[in-house]
Design an enzyme around this catalytic site. Sequence first.
Site, PDB file in Angstrom:
ATOM      1  N   CYS A  61      52.530  33.036  41.646  1.00  0.00           N
ATOM      2  CA  CYS A  61      52.255  34.398  41.163  1.00  0.00           C
ATOM      3  C   CYS A  61      53.378  35.360  41.552  1.00  0.00           C
ATOM      4  O   CYS A  61      53.628  35.587  42.733  1.00  0.00           O
ATOM      5  CB  CYS A  61      50.924  34.861  41.752  1.00  0.00           C
ATOM      6  N   CYS A 111      52.187  38.543  43.446  1.00  0.00           N
ATOM      7  CA  CYS A 111      51.792  38.152  44.813  1.00  0.00           C
ATOM      8  C   CYS A 111      53.011  38.119  45.722  1.00  0.00           C
ATOM      9  O   CYS A 111      52.958  38.555  46.870  1.00  0.00           O
ATOM     10  CB  CYS A 111      51.133  36.772  44.810  1.00  0.00           C
TER      11      CYS A 111
END
Length: 181
Positions: A105, A108
Amino acid sequence: MALRLCALPTRCTAQHQITSPEPLRPLGFISRRRPTLERAKRSVVDEKRKRGGVRVRSSLEVETVGGGTETLIGQVTEVDKDTFWPIVNGAGDKTVVLDMYTQWCGPCKVIAPKFQELSKEYLDVVFLKLDCNQENRPLAKELGIKVVPTFKILKGGKVMKEVTGAKIDDLVAGIEAVRSS
């Protein structure tokens, strides 16, 4: 023999021949093992889990409580499905912030350093990270994760607030609201 578009970073549009005795697999299904150091840390945590439990204090001390995981206040602690609830229950009335992320991600990865900075700023809050991989899927499902990153702010073992997406301002506001309650 198989044809495949070039995966070079320079946006090549030429096709290259790849000769391989094995058929090509889609890139998404290639499994990757954890780095050796991380596996070693995990085995140390597993050994400590057998001996004791986890109790969290608000200082820069390492403590061990219920599940055997060490929690360092002022830093982010990596948890898994086996160590999450013992740490949360060991935290008592302290605020616990859980960052639920995945390795692939992008947002993230962007918010991770900011999350680390928050852990140094709020020394009375326990900061945890949960990699929502295949191993931790039952816990992620139990916590109701729909998107990554998702931040769950807990107090007394109950989810008080949830912040989805890499929104640091919303996360800080949520932490402040739960800390003051």
